[in-house]
Design an enzyme around this catalytic site. Structure first.
Site, PDB file in Angstrom:
ATOM      1  N   GLY A  34       0.821  -1.214   0.000  1.00 49.54           N
ATOM      2  CA  GLY A  34       0.000   0.000   0.000  1.00 49.54           C
ATOM      3  C   GLY A  34       0.849   1.256   0.000  1.00 49.54           C
ATOM      4  O   GLY A  34       2.024   1.228  -0.374  1.00 49.54           O
ATOM      5  N   GLY A  39       5.371   4.334  -8.855  1.00 46.77           N
ATOM      6  CA  GLY A  39       6.092   3.073  -9.096  1.00 46.77           C
ATOM      7  C   GLY A  39       5.145   1.874  -9.050  1.00 46.77           C
ATOM      8  O   GLY A  39       5.187   0.989  -9.911  1.00 46.77           O
ATOM      9  N   HIS A  40       4.243   1.860  -8.040  1.00 48.82           N
ATOM     10  CA  HIS A  40       3.274   0.755  -7.961  1.00 48.82           C
ATOM     11  C   HIS A  40       2.299   0.801  -9.138  1.00 48.82           C
ATOM     12  O   HIS A  40       1.913  -0.235  -9.677  1.00 48.82           O
ATOM     13  CB  HIS A  40       2.450   0.866  -6.672  1.00 48.82           C
ATOM     14  N   GLN A  64       7.967  -9.184   7.817  1.00 50.50           N
ATOM     15  CA  GLN A  64       9.199  -8.737   7.146  1.00 50.50           C
ATOM     16  C   GLN A  64       9.796  -7.501   7.800  1.00 50.50           C
ATOM     17  O   GLN A  64      10.742  -6.929   7.278  1.00 50.50           O
ATOM     18  CB  GLN A  64       8.960  -8.537   5.651  1.00 50.50           C
ATOM     19  N   ASP A 152      13.737  -3.085  -5.640  1.00 52.73           N
ATOM     20  CA  ASP A 152      14.182  -4.030  -4.615  1.00 52.73           C
ATOM     21  C   ASP A 152      14.795  -5.226  -5.337  1.00 52.73           C
ATOM     22  O   ASP A 152      14.182  -6.294  -5.429  1.00 52.73           O
ATOM     23  CB  ASP A 152      13.008  -4.428  -3.720  1.00 52.73           C
ATOM     24  N   GLN A 155      15.184  -8.525  -3.439  1.00 51.17           N
ATOM     25  CA  GLN A 155      13.875  -9.158  -3.239  1.00 51.17           C
ATOM     26  C   GLN A 155      13.429  -9.877  -4.520  1.00 51.17           C
ATOM     27  O   GLN A 155      12.917 -11.001  -4.469  1.00 51.17           O
ATOM     28  CB  GLN A 155      12.853  -8.095  -2.849  1.00 51.17           C
ATOM     29  N   LEU A 186      11.456   5.953  -6.637  1.00 54.11           N
ATOM     30  CA  LEU A 186      10.260   6.185  -5.817  1.00 54.11           C
ATOM     31  C   LEU A 186      10.153   5.088  -4.766  1.00 54.11           C
ATOM     32  O   LEU A 186      10.424   3.924  -5.028  1.00 54.11           O
ATOM     33  CB  LEU A 186       9.002   6.197  -6.695  1.00 54.11           C
TER      34      LEU A 186
HETATM   35  O1  PAF Z   1       7.992  -4.935  -1.994  1.00 62.78           O
HETATM   36  C1  PAF Z   1       7.042  -4.933  -1.171  1.00 62.78           C
HETATM   37  O2  PAF Z   1       6.241  -4.013  -1.092  1.00 62.78           O
HETATM   38  C2  PAF Z   1       6.888  -6.119  -0.236  1.00 62.78           C
HETATM   39  O3  PAF Z   1       8.117  -6.627   0.155  1.00 62.78           O
HETATM   40  C3  PAF Z   1       6.003  -7.235  -0.807  1.00 62.78           C
HETATM   41  C4  PAF Z   1       6.620  -7.859  -2.051  1.00 62.78           C
HETATM   42  C5  PAF Z   1       4.629  -6.682  -1.141  1.00 62.78           C
HETATM   43  C6  PAF Z   1       5.824  -8.357   0.221  1.00 62.78           C
HETATM   44  O4  PAF Z   1       5.235  -7.881   1.382  1.00 62.78           O
END
Ligand code: PAF
Length: 284
Positions: A34, A39-40, A64, A152, A155, A186
């Site tokens: 959220g 970027g999202h 996390q 990321d 990730q 961002l």
């Molecule tokens: O990149 C993120 O926002 C978080 O690490 C994710 C991938 C939604 C997992 O909680």
């Protein structure tokens, strides 16, 4: 623009996805926590290119965050996020912590290899939390593809490794980092920066791009020394790491011989914020 529906239970989510599947539609998942920014939204648009339907998950995942991290104050935007997703997402999957991790939940997914070092070293347990929630999101939604930002980078490699290792039936798509007009990647956590800090933060990407070029001309040690001096001169804080690595495995590289694709990873402190960024290093 139509606002996407929000579902908060696994059966209602699965019912919606099953109806699309019956019509032969492909589904993309964009996992988020959220506090959405451009970027999202770029990830959601990419989802639309890859599939007929886009599910955006919004879940601030407590597993996390370390005990001293910002889980409680992490920005939460609720209805604003929903508005931003108008026309971009078909559905928002927004489980509560109790739905995601009901009492008695006892399973953790640990990915070694790309989880080691860098963010994995700075934030013990972080990637186990990410891998656990991402694997659950994949199993809950059952998408054909999931879209992650390259911002990321580590990730993204952890998720790719996990998906391959567990034979999960979806493709993982990395989408280029979205930056502001000054090159700053961002991030929802940029909201913590003061206007003065923002101006300093905007210097980081230029330093990384210069370093990526410099690595073609000088030894890794010399180029890193010059980049660390540039970080200090820009007014940025402590460098948690600054390293060229093998792009897929994150193996640190002491010299670049052009044999493998290289990514330059950086995490630098500025006030209470850790700025993360990465760039591709052109092969020599
Ligand atoms: O990149 C993120 O926002 C978080 O690490 C994710 C991938 C939604 C997992 O909680």
């Amino acid at each position: 623009m139509t606002l996407p529906d929000v579902v908060t239970t696994v059966p209602s989510l699965r019912q919606r996805v099953a109806a699309w599947r019956q019509d032969g539609e492909r589904v993309a998942l964009v996992p988020t926590m959220g506090a959405l920014h451009e970027g999202h939204l770029a990830l959601a648009r990419r989802g639309r290119e890859e599939a007929d339907r886009v599910v955006v998950s919004i879940f601030v995942n407590p597993k996390q965050f370390g005990p001293a991290e910002d889980f409680n104050k992490y920005p939460r935007a609720g209805e604003r996020d929903r508005m931003l997703l108008s026309g971009l997402a078909d559905l928002i999957w927004a489980p509560t912590v109790d739905i995601m991790y009901p009492a008695g939940h006892a399973t953790t997914i640990e990915v070694s290899g790309p989880s080691a070092g860098f963010e994995g070293a700075m934030r013990p347990g972080h990637f186990a939390g990410v891998a656990t929630v991402v694997s659950k999101l994949f199993l809950q939604v059952g998408p054909d593809a999931a879209i992650f930002g390259e911002k990321d980078w580590q990730q993204l490699q952890v998720v790719r490794r996990m998906t391959a290792d567990l034979d999960l039936p979806l493709s993982i798509i990395g989408h280029p980092t979205v930056r502001d007009e000054h090159g700053l990647a961002l991030s929802s956590r940029n909201a913590y920066l003061s206007p003065e800090q923002l101006a300093v933060a905007r210097r980081l990407n230029g330093i990384l791009r210069d370093l990526a070029e410099d690595l073609r001309r000088r030894s890794v040690a010399e180029a890193l020394e010059a980049a660390r001096a540039a970080v200090a001169a820009a007014g940025l804080g402590a460098v948690d790491y600054l390293a060229p690595v093998e792009a897929e495995t994150l193996r640190p590289l002491e010299r670049l011989d052009g044999a493998v694709p290289v990514r330059l990873l950086a995490a630098v402190r500025l006030g209470s914020v850790r700025l993360l960024d990465n760039v591709a290093v052109p092969l020599p």
